[in-house]
Design an enzyme around this catalytic site. Structure first.
Site, PDB file in Angstrom:
ATOM      1  N   ASP A 261       0.817  -1.214   0.000  1.00 25.50           N
ATOM      2  CA  ASP A 261       0.000   0.000   0.000  1.00 25.50           C
ATOM      3  C   ASP A 261       0.854   1.268   0.000  1.00 25.50           C
ATOM      4  O   ASP A 261       2.031   1.255   0.385  1.00 25.50           O
ATOM      5  CB  ASP A 261      -0.887   0.039   1.245  1.00 25.50           C
ATOM      6  CG  ASP A 261      -2.067  -0.909   1.162  1.00 25.50           C
ATOM      7  OD1 ASP A 261      -2.075  -1.761   0.254  1.00 25.50           O
ATOM      8  OD2 ASP A 261      -2.961  -0.808   2.017  1.00 25.50           O
TER       9      ASP A 261
ATOM     10  N   HIS B 225      -5.785   3.013  -4.232  1.00 29.12           N
ATOM     11  CA  HIS B 225      -5.780   3.221  -2.776  1.00 29.12           C
ATOM     12  C   HIS B 225      -6.170   4.674  -2.474  1.00 29.12           C
ATOM     13  O   HIS B 225      -5.635   5.291  -1.554  1.00 29.12           O
ATOM     14  CB  HIS B 225      -4.387   2.902  -2.231  1.00 29.12           C
ATOM     15  CG  HIS B 225      -4.321   2.740  -0.743  1.00 29.12           C
ATOM     16  ND1 HIS B 225      -5.295   2.088  -0.003  1.00 29.12           N
ATOM     17  CD2 HIS B 225      -3.375   3.138   0.168  1.00 29.12           C
ATOM     18  CE1 HIS B 225      -4.956   2.091   1.274  1.00 29.12           C
ATOM     19  NE2 HIS B 225      -3.796   2.732   1.414  1.00 29.12           N
TER      20      HIS B 225
ATOM     21  N   HIS C  86      -5.145   9.184   0.470  1.00 24.26           N
ATOM     22  CA  HIS C  86      -5.204   8.440   1.730  1.00 24.26           C
ATOM     23  C   HIS C  86      -6.026   9.130   2.828  1.00 24.26           C
ATOM     24  O   HIS C  86      -5.600   9.212   3.991  1.00 24.26           O
ATOM     25  CB  HIS C  86      -3.778   8.187   2.241  1.00 24.26           C
ATOM     26  CG  HIS C  86      -3.637   6.893   2.993  1.00 24.26           C
ATOM     27  ND1 HIS C  86      -3.892   6.772   4.345  1.00 24.26           N
ATOM     28  CD2 HIS C  86      -3.255   5.657   2.588  1.00 24.26           C
ATOM     29  CE1 HIS C  86      -3.660   5.533   4.737  1.00 24.26           C
ATOM     30  NE2 HIS C  86      -3.271   4.824   3.682  1.00 24.26           N
TER      31      HIS C  86
ATOM     32  N   HIS D 259       3.572  -2.295   3.160  1.00 23.54           N
ATOM     33  CA  HIS D 259       3.606  -0.947   2.596  1.00 23.54           C
ATOM     34  C   HIS D 259       4.955  -0.733   1.922  1.00 23.54           C
ATOM     35  O   HIS D 259       6.000  -0.926   2.564  1.00 23.54           O
ATOM     36  CB  HIS D 259       3.401   0.114   3.688  1.00 23.54           C
ATOM     37  CG  HIS D 259       2.088  -0.002   4.401  1.00 23.54           C
ATOM     38  ND1 HIS D 259       1.866  -0.925   5.411  1.00 23.54           N
ATOM     39  CD2 HIS D 259       0.923   0.692   4.245  1.00 23.54           C
ATOM     40  CE1 HIS D 259       0.625  -0.802   5.848  1.00 23.54           C
ATOM     41  NE2 HIS D 259       0.023   0.175   5.166  1.00 23.54           N
TER      42      HIS D 259
END
Length: 517
Positions: free
Chosen positions: A331, A381, A385, A472
């Site tokens: 991510d 994504h 964020h 990540h």
């Protein structure tokens, strides 16, 4: 008495022909077929003749008592028939073990440290003694009771591939099944046949005479009369030997199983053979006895392999009902750490999914394009964020749509799922996003900056078949430990796949998902 004997000798001498100076007994004609050493199997390593033309498959399942290794070819119209036949050895062994064990087959990873990272055919494994093979944890089932399937590459030249597959089974009473099959395929045409299909229907009788002649000479025969092989048992033994055919530098080689005899041998007092014997058949002899495919196999010896190269791991069809699969997901990137992670994936022929942020698309366009080129999956994504439940419907939609457009523009992939930041979502958020949410069931907590060994343990020890692992690609510890994580998962027998592959090639169209169903 002595005088009478002398007179008889003189009389016989008078009848004898005159001696010929330099006379020698008739010489044997050159052997057409002769015994030889076994032909070594070809290396199936990544730097071997087939190289990236092999897609190795390894399955170990302790519940049913099975371990299998076979080599598949890159999927395609001219290789699918060969792959189906090779894979059937594994599926057939699984079916037999399900019956024998009374246990259903469910793909499952093995314990940490199981040593399952090497998945290629091991040269020589198809010729090892059965009991020894079953007892070796690199090839046999746990405890040695169950079934082992092993493979060896016997031909890789031009467009020809030959693979030997052996299936060995044992129970508490000992080995009760041991069969070897050698398959050939021409990847240019798709023609596939077992080794005995490389020969014409008359080959067994023709070669049988030569083989008996070679054995007769070894037994000390003095007669030069022609050998005739007509007995059905002898012909059947030679026909079975044709099923072991492998190419060599001088032609073809077949292996005659123990127990062969013939009247010409029995008449010399020679017992039936007690060991396998390899016989070399020169190319000029074999040329008149082989089928069209056999002729191409014969001609392929010594040629460089020119067949297809496997697609990237993430672009292949994977059966997660056969092997335990796990999806590593990264991510928040791309970032400066991402290329290093891609390097580790490439070095191990592994696939992953990257849930990227839209705001990073332009700055890392080359990295996103590389992901696509190397077979990895790119999904969204959001743009930057945010906590989606705190946004309006319009803002949620914009976060997802803007990110999707930016990522699709540089990656070239169609983005159809997304991952909500922090894993936060509600039914309202999903409706506004217009896409299903892909979450995770294994959180490595790499964002907390754990010690390397802690992160590796979390990522390697916790996954089950069907797991989705959260990482990540924006943290140094994640990049630094990527190779060790991949090795650890391979060591447990996992197939590392994209999320799309984990779901059987078709992503969900609605809902939220933490792992494969």
């Amino acid at each position: 008495m002595v005088a009478a004997l002398a007179a008889a000798v003189l009389a016989l001498s008078a009848c004898a022909p005159a001696s010929q100076e330099g006379w020698e007994p008739p010489a044997w004609a050159p052997e057409v077929v002769h015994a030889t050493d076994p032909v070594p199997e070809i290396s199936a390593a990544a730097d071997g003749p087939l190289g990236a033309g092999i897609v190795p498959l390894r399955v170990r399942n302790d519940a049913v008592g099975l371990q299998a290794r076979v080599a598949l070819l890159p999927a395609g119209a001219t290789t699918d028939a060969f792959n189906a036949q090779v894979e059937q050895f594994v599926r057939g062994a699984i079916a037999d073990r399900v019956v024998a064990s009374g246990t259903a087959f469910v793909p499952a990873p093995s314990a940490v440290g199981s040593g399952l990272g090497d998945r290629r055919c091991a040269s020589g494994s198809t010729r090892r003694p059965a009991a020894q093979l079953l007892a070796d944890p690199a090839f046999g089932p746990v405890g040695g009771s169950g079934t082992a399937v092993v493979c060896g590459i016997v031909a890789a030249g031009g467009t020809i591939v030959g693979e030997r597959v052996r299936v060995v089974s044992a129970d508490a009473a000992g080995v009760h099944f041991d069969a070897t099959t050698t398959l050939y395929t021409d990847v240019a045409t798709g023609e596939t046949a077992a080794a005995d299909g490389l020969w014409t229907e008359h080959a067994a009788a023709a070669l049988g005479a030569h083989i008996v002649e070679a054995l007769r000479r070894d037994a000390g025969a003095l007669s030069h009369r022609p050998v005739v092989v007509g007995d059905e048992t002898q012909i059947a033994a030679i026909q079975a030997a044709l099923g072991s055919t492998v190419p060599s530098d001088e032609g073809l080689v077949i292996t005659l199983a123990p127990g062969f005899t013939a009247p010409d041998l029995a008449g010399l007092g020679a017992p039936a053979t007690t060991e396998p014997i390899e016989f070399a058949i020169p190319a000029e002899v074999a040329a008149d006895l082989v089928s069209p495919l056999g002729a191409r196999v014969l001609a392929s010896s010594g040629q460089p392999y020119t067949g297809p190269v496997a697609a990237p791991a993430g672009a292949r069809a994977v059966d997660c009902d056969l092997v335990p699969c796990v999806a590593l997901t990264y991510d928040d990137g791309p970032s400066s750490y991402t290329p290093g992670i891609l390097d580790e994936l490439a070095a191990r022929d592994a696939a992953a999914t990257f849930f990227a942020m839209g705001q990073n698309a332009q700055g890392y366009a080359d990295t996103l394009a590389r992901m696509t080129r190397e077979g990895h999956e790119v999904e969204g994504h959001t743009w930057n964020h945010p906590h989606l439940p705190q946004l309006t419907d319009a803002q949620v939609t914009a976060q997802v749509v803007d990110s999707t457009r930016a990522l699709e523009a540089v990656s070239g992939q169609d983005i159809t799922v997304f991952r909500p930041p922090y894993g936060e979502f509600t039914p309202r958020v999903l409706a506004a996003a217009g896409m299903p949410a892909i979450l995770w069931d294994i959180d490595t907590l790499d964002w907390q900056g754990p010690a390397d060994d802690v992160l590796i343990a979390r990522a390697v020890e916790q996954p089950r078949a069907g797991s989705i692992v959260l990482l990540h690609d924006v943290h140094a510890v994640t990049a630094r430990t990527a190779g060790a994580v991949l090795d650890g998962l391979f060591d447990r027998g996992f197939q590392l796949v994209t999320v799309r592959q984990l779901f059987g090639g078709e992503l969900p169209t609605s809902g939220s998902w933490r792992r494969a169903p």
